[in-house]
Motif scaffolding. Structure first.
Motif, mmCIF file in Angstrom:
data_model
loop_
_atom_site.group_PDB
_atom_site.id
_atom_site.type_symbol
_atom_site.label_atom_id
_atom_site.label_comp_id
_atom_site.label_asym_id
_atom_site.label_seq_id
_atom_site.Cartn_x
_atom_site.Cartn_y
_atom_site.Cartn_z
ATOM 1 N N TYR A 24 -12.261 13.901 -44.130
ATOM 2 C CA TYR A 24 -12.699 12.994 -45.197
ATOM 3 C C TYR A 24 -14.180 12.625 -45.001
ATOM 4 O O TYR A 24 -14.963 12.645 -45.950
ATOM 5 N N ALA A 25 -14.550 12.321 -43.752
ATOM 6 C CA ALA A 25 -15.946 11.937 -43.467
ATOM 7 C C ALA A 25 -16.904 13.047 -43.866
ATOM 8 O O ALA A 25 -17.980 12.804 -44.408
ATOM 9 N N VAL A 26 -16.499 14.297 -43.610
ATOM 10 C CA VAL A 26 -17.366 15.451 -43.878
ATOM 11 C C VAL A 26 -17.404 15.764 -45.370
ATOM 12 O O VAL A 26 -18.469 15.969 -45.951
ATOM 13 N N ARG A 27 -16.228 15.802 -46.026
ATOM 14 C CA ARG A 27 -16.135 16.344 -47.385
ATOM 15 C C ARG A 27 -15.788 15.348 -48.475
ATOM 16 O O ARG A 27 -15.943 15.653 -49.653
ATOM 17 N N GLY A 28 -15.239 14.190 -48.103
ATOM 18 C CA GLY A 28 -14.773 13.243 -49.127
ATOM 19 C C GLY A 28 -15.912 12.772 -50.008
ATOM 20 O O GLY A 28 -16.943 12.337 -49.500
ATOM 21 N N ARG A 29 -15.724 12.853 -51.317
ATOM 22 C CA ARG A 29 -16.869 12.538 -52.182
ATOM 23 C C ARG A 29 -17.242 11.058 -52.124
ATOM 24 O O ARG A 29 -18.379 10.690 -52.390
ATOM 25 N N SER A 30 -16.272 10.187 -51.755
ATOM 26 C CA SER A 30 -16.599 8.766 -51.655
ATOM 27 C C SER A 30 -16.928 8.347 -50.218
ATOM 28 O O SER A 30 -17.181 7.182 -49.961
ATOM 29 N N ALA A 31 -16.921 9.295 -49.267
ATOM 30 C CA ALA A 31 -17.126 8.947 -47.856
ATOM 31 C C ALA A 31 -18.553 8.464 -47.593
ATOM 32 O O ALA A 31 -19.508 8.991 -48.159
ATOM 33 N N GLN A 32 -18.654 7.444 -46.747
ATOM 34 C CA GLN A 32 -19.973 6.892 -46.371
ATOM 35 C C GLN A 32 -20.149 6.962 -44.859
ATOM 36 O O GLN A 32 -21.064 6.355 -44.317
ATOM 37 N N ILE A 33 -19.242 7.635 -44.166
ATOM 38 C CA ILE A 33 -19.172 7.559 -42.701
ATOM 39 C C ILE A 33 -20.417 8.159 -42.043
ATOM 40 O O ILE A 33 -20.941 7.621 -41.078
ATOM 41 N N PHE A 34 -20.932 9.256 -42.576
ATOM 42 C CA PHE A 34 -22.121 9.888 -41.986
ATOM 43 C C PHE A 34 -23.419 9.415 -42.656
ATOM 44 O O PHE A 34 -24.491 9.904 -42.309
ATOM 45 N N GLY A 35 -23.314 8.505 -43.626
ATOM 46 C CA GLY A 35 -24.524 7.998 -44.267
ATOM 47 C C GLY A 35 -24.220 7.531 -45.678
ATOM 48 O O GLY A 35 -23.206 7.929 -46.264
ATOM 49 N N PRO A 36 -25.115 6.692 -46.250
ATOM 50 C CA PRO A 36 -24.882 6.195 -47.609
ATOM 51 C C PRO A 36 -24.859 7.333 -48.633
ATOM 52 O O PRO A 36 -25.686 8.239 -48.563
ATOM 53 N N TYR A 152 -23.079 22.568 -49.273
ATOM 54 C CA TYR A 152 -21.615 22.666 -49.385
ATOM 55 C C TYR A 152 -20.962 21.276 -49.493
ATOM 56 O O TYR A 152 -19.747 21.148 -49.340
ATOM 57 N N GLY A 153 -21.749 20.247 -49.706
ATOM 58 C CA GLY A 153 -21.205 18.889 -49.753
ATOM 59 C C GLY A 153 -20.635 18.433 -48.428
ATOM 60 O O GLY A 153 -19.796 17.533 -48.392
ATOM 61 N N MET A 154 -21.081 19.033 -47.323
ATOM 62 C CA MET A 154 -20.525 18.694 -46.008
ATOM 63 C C MET A 154 -21.529 17.897 -45.191
ATOM 64 O O MET A 154 -22.603 18.394 -44.852
ATOM 65 N N ARG A 155 -21.137 16.653 -44.881
ATOM 66 C CA ARG A 155 -22.011 15.773 -44.101
ATOM 67 C C ARG A 155 -21.710 15.923 -42.614
ATOM 68 O O ARG A 155 -20.628 16.384 -42.243
ATOM 69 N N TRP A 156 -22.646 15.478 -41.778
ATOM 70 C CA TRP A 156 -22.440 15.645 -40.333
ATOM 71 C C TRP A 156 -23.221 14.589 -39.566
ATOM 72 O O TRP A 156 -24.044 13.880 -40.152
ATOM 73 N N PHE A 157 -22.935 14.511 -38.278
ATOM 74 C CA PHE A 157 -23.620 13.556 -37.408
ATOM 75 C C PHE A 157 -25.127 13.768 -37.486
ATOM 76 O O PHE A 157 -25.602 14.905 -37.492
ATOM 77 N N GLY A 158 -25.837 12.672 -37.519
ATOM 78 C CA GLY A 158 -27.302 12.742 -37.575
ATOM 79 C C GLY A 158 -27.842 12.433 -38.962
ATOM 80 O O GLY A 158 -29.016 12.111 -39.111
ATOM 81 N N MET A 159 -26.957 12.527 -39.981
ATOM 82 C CA MET A 159 -27.471 12.299 -41.339
ATOM 83 C C MET A 159 -27.864 10.840 -41.568
ATOM 84 O O MET A 159 -28.867 10.566 -42.219
ATOM 85 N N ARG A 160 -27.079 9.911 -41.044
ATOM 86 C CA ARG A 160 -27.382 8.497 -41.294
ATOM 87 C C ARG A 160 -28.796 8.152 -40.808
ATOM 88 O O ARG A 160 -29.562 7.481 -41.499
ATOM 89 N N ASP A 161 -29.135 8.650 -39.593
ATOM 90 C CA ASP A 161 -30.452 8.320 -39.030
ATOM 91 C C ASP A 161 -31.578 8.915 -39.870
ATOM 92 O O ASP A 161 -32.562 8.243 -40.172
ATOM 93 N N VAL A 162 -31.421 10.179 -40.260
ATOM 94 C CA VAL A 162 -32.514 10.811 -41.017
ATOM 95 C C VAL A 162 -32.587 10.227 -42.433
ATOM 96 O O VAL A 162 -33.676 10.094 -42.999
ATOM 97 N N GLN A 163 -31.461 9.842 -42.988
ATOM 98 C CA GLN A 163 -31.475 9.197 -44.310
ATOM 99 C C GLN A 163 -32.247 7.875 -44.241
ATOM 100 O O GLN A 163 -33.030 7.561 -45.135
ATOM 101 N N ARG A 164 -31.994 7.112 -43.167
ATOM 102 C CA ARG A 164 -32.700 5.835 -43.021
ATOM 103 C C ARG A 164 -34.198 6.086 -42.850
ATOM 104 O O ARG A 164 -35.023 5.453 -43.497
ATOM 105 N N GLU A 165 -34.521 7.051 -42.007
ATOM 106 C CA GLU A 165 -35.928 7.324 -41.709
ATOM 107 C C GLU A 165 -36.699 7.791 -42.951
ATOM 108 O O GLU A 165 -37.833 7.394 -43.188
ATOM 109 N N LEU A 166 -36.056 8.631 -43.770
ATOM 110 C CA LEU A 166 -36.752 9.204 -44.932
ATOM 111 C C LEU A 166 -36.446 8.455 -46.233
ATOM 112 O O LEU A 166 -36.980 8.808 -47.276
ATOM 113 N N GLY A 167 -35.576 7.450 -46.166
ATOM 114 C CA GLY A 167 -35.229 6.695 -47.376
ATOM 115 C C GLY A 167 -34.449 7.524 -48.377
ATOM 116 O O GLY A 167 -34.701 7.462 -49.584
#
Ligand SMILES: [Zn+2]
Length: 245
Positions: A24-36, A152-167
């Motif tokens: 769910y964290a990787v593919r769920g369309r409503s998942a926020q686990i790896f980033g907003p 592929y709509g697949m999120r992963w570890f590290g995305m939250r940090d880079v999303q915050r850094e790059l806005g």
């Protein structure tokens, strides 16, 4: 004996549950686990967003000419490598008023493939994919993206940090057209069946990092989708516009 079977049973349940959560964290369309992340916009007006991934490609010209005829502005999630191949096309898409989003540098599958010896992508690799694409878009197109879409709509570890850094805000979709594998008619049928106010439609004007991909079925499908949605009273907005209340 009984204790062991209970213990084995609990372990199995725990394993399934952890796998389910990760999936769910990787593919769920409503998942926020790896980033907003968002997968739809404001539904209080009859608006919808067209999004196109994996470009730019030589065929993107034909698409933006068609969109201009209908006065539609869309959102293009572009890959760094493809922009470096076609900088004038990337610029022309931006200059035509479309929104540009970040789709990584090389369309890397951020999550390792299951069933193989896992080749885990480090947080550093994930961050590099988005930050390189961001730099290329800023330099070659002249705009700073505020949105990203994970390949592929697949999120992963590290995305939250880079999303915050790059806005960057993650964007999934309410319907994906399967335009990389289907002919035009079923693509259009699926998109029209799932269209709703605030919806985000995912199609492709490229194919990962192929230099000259065939996107002709998407182009044919667009000529069915757009007139039908206009007939149904829809307006088209970029994703950023659609997110505004
Ligand atoms: Zn993609």
């Amino acid at each position: 004996m009984i204790t062991r079977s209970v213990a084995i049973g609990c372990a199995a349940v725990a394993t399934v549950s952890a796998a389910g959560i990760l999936n769910y964290a990787v593919r769920g369309r409503s998942a926020q686990i790896f980033g907003p992340s968002v997968y739809r916009g404001c539904s209080s007006r009859r608006s919808i967003a067209l999004t196109f991934d994996d470009g730019p490609s030589p065929k993107s010209f034909e698409l933006i000419e068609y969109l201009a005829r209908w006065n539609i502005r869309a959102t293009f999630f572009q890959c760094g490598i493809n922009i470096l191949r076609h900088p004038p096309i990337a610029r022309q898409i931006h200059e035509a008023g479309h929104e540009i989003g970040n789709h990584t540098y090389s369309h890397l599958l951020l999550r390792p493939k299951l069933g193989y010896k896992p080749r885990i992508n480090s947080r550093r690799t994930v961050a590099r994919q988005f930050s390189l694409a961001q730099e290329i878009i800023e330099r070659e197109v002249g705009v700073t993206p505020r949105l990203l879409r994970a390949p592929y709509g697949m999120r992963w570890f590290g995305m939250r940090d880079v999303q915050r850094e790059l806005g960057l805000l993650g964007v999934m979709w309410t319907v994906i057209g399967h335009d990389w594998e289907w002919p035009a008619r079923p693509i259009a049928d699926l998109v029209l069946k799932k269209a709703s106010p605030g919806g985000i439609i995912c199609l492709h004007d490229g194919r990962d990092i192929q230099p000259n991909p065939d996107v002709s079925e998407m182009l044919k499908a667009m000529k069915v989708i757009v007139p039908a949605l206009v007939d149904q009273g829809y307006s088209f907005e970029t994703v950023s516009e659609l997110l505004r209340p």
